[in-house]
Design an enzyme around this catalytic site. Structure first.
Site, short mmCIF file in Angstrom:
data_model
loop_
_atom_site.label_atom_id
_atom_site.label_comp_id
_atom_site.label_asym_id
_atom_site.label_seq_id
_atom_site.Cartn_x
_atom_site.Cartn_y
_atom_site.Cartn_z
N HIS A 44 0.85 -1.20 0.00
CA HIS A 44 0.00 0.00 0.00
C HIS A 44 0.88 1.25 0.00
O HIS A 44 1.86 1.32 0.74
CB HIS A 44 -0.89 -0.03 1.26
CG HIS A 44 -1.74 1.17 1.43
ND1 HIS A 44 -1.78 1.90 2.60
CD2 HIS A 44 -2.61 1.77 0.59
CE1 HIS A 44 -2.64 2.89 2.46
NE2 HIS A 44 -3.16 2.83 1.25
N HIS A 54 1.94 11.09 -0.61
CA HIS A 54 0.91 10.68 0.35
C HIS A 54 0.93 11.71 1.47
O HIS A 54 1.53 11.50 2.52
CB HIS A 54 1.18 9.27 0.90
CG HIS A 54 0.10 8.80 1.83
ND1 HIS A 54 0.37 8.16 3.03
CD2 HIS A 54 -1.25 8.89 1.75
CE1 HIS A 54 -0.75 7.87 3.64
NE2 HIS A 54 -1.76 8.30 2.90
#
Length: 318
Positions: free
Chosen positions: A28, A97
């Protein structure tokens, strides 16, 4: 134990199964290991993150990094599915992110070298989210990716995903699949659209609710699709506030521990429309925990297929 060649080492009957019918480990936010003390806020950063970053940048970094092992280590652990978030800055593409990581093609160079030197392994790049990209940026990224990977890409023109087996791809010298989601313009034939490989987002802050979501959402899987089970929780502001000295890594340890029994009881493989759907890709944070135990659990699921193949053979030849 290294999983550098785990696909090559599968029995031939499993290498004749589609990649959508194998159990495959994925990471992820795969490239967030590139986030460091010099990383600036990226376009996907929410208001609360921006506020925290002003006073506690170290704290934000701790909750922005989902992996701390580089791309080669992930590959050697057995990861074959990579979850990528991309933002644009000053006419360049970067992973992100909440914070910017490295420029997009830096780790892709290592991936290209890997697929060239490991022709019997197959990798899936899932370009999951895009931030601050215009139509022209998408066109540019399409062109650069196709030029970069060339003939290694298994495209929609090569057949369906059901036809995408390890043996067939090795013969064709195609061992890279790119999924390109949420694109505002028509996709080139070289890329696969979102609906070909669903990846439902749990958005749960407890492992118990996560497991229920994984069980329920898997029921919607169709036999001709790939499928991603996201084995991770999504921390809320309250969750983080109660764990100021924790990190995503400590959260990942807890998820691994509690979800291990569920993962190990799953079964990959083909299924018919009226049958219970089976698993395919498993996504996790910090895939290097305990020498890659998560990847080991997932790869081991494929041994259940070998047993089924033997049983079927005995039925056909009593």
């Amino acid at each position: 134990m290294s999983k550098e060649h785990w696909m090559r080492d599968l029995p031939s009957e499993l290498r004749d199964l589609s990649i959508i019918n194998l159990a495959i480990p994925g990471s992820h936010n795969s490239m967030t290991y590139g986030i460091n003390s010099k990383s600036k806020l990226s376009p996907d950063a929410e208001t609360a993150i921006r506020r925290w970053h002003r006073f506690f940048p170290c704290f934000v970094r701790r909750w922005s990094k989902n992996q701390n092992s580089g791309i080669l280590e992930q590959l050697h652990l057995g990861v074959r599915y990579f979850d990528l978030r991309i933002a644009q800055k000053e006419d360049k593409f970067y992973y992100c992110h909440g914070l910017f990581a490295m420029e997009v093609f830096e780790p892709l160079l290592e991936i290209r070298q890997f697929v060239e030197t490991h022709p019997e392994e197959l990798l899936i790049l899932d370009l999951q989210h895009f931030y601050a990209l215009t139509v022209a940026h998408h066109q540019q990224l399409h062109k650069e990716l196709i030029q970069f990977f060339g003939h290694r890409l298994y495209s929609t023109a090569d057949g369906s995903l059901k036809d995408c087996t390890l043996n067939r791809c090795a013969e064709m010298q195609r061992n890279l699949v790119i999924i390109y989601r949420r694109c505002p313009i028509p996709l080139p034939l070289r890329f696969w659209p979102s609906y070909s490989w669903p990846t439902p987002w749990p958005n749960k802050a407890s492992v118990k609710k996560l497991q229920s979501f994984l069980e329920d959402s898997l029921l919607s899987r169709q036999p001709q699709q790939g499928y991603v089970s996201q084995c991770l929780i999504t921390p809320t502001g309250r969750y983080i506030a109660l764990r100021l000295f924790f990190t995503l890594k400590s959260t990942a340890k807890r998820v691994d521990k509690k979800l291990q029994p569920w993962i190990q009881e799953q079964i990959p493989g083909p299924f018919e429309p009226k049958e219970d759907p089976r698993v395919n890709v498993f996504l996790a944070d910090f895939v290097n925990l305990k020498d890659g135990q998560f990847c080991n659990w997932v790869v081991e699921l494929n041994t259940k297929l070998q047993g089924q193949a033997t049983d079927n053979l005995e039925k056909d030849n009593p």
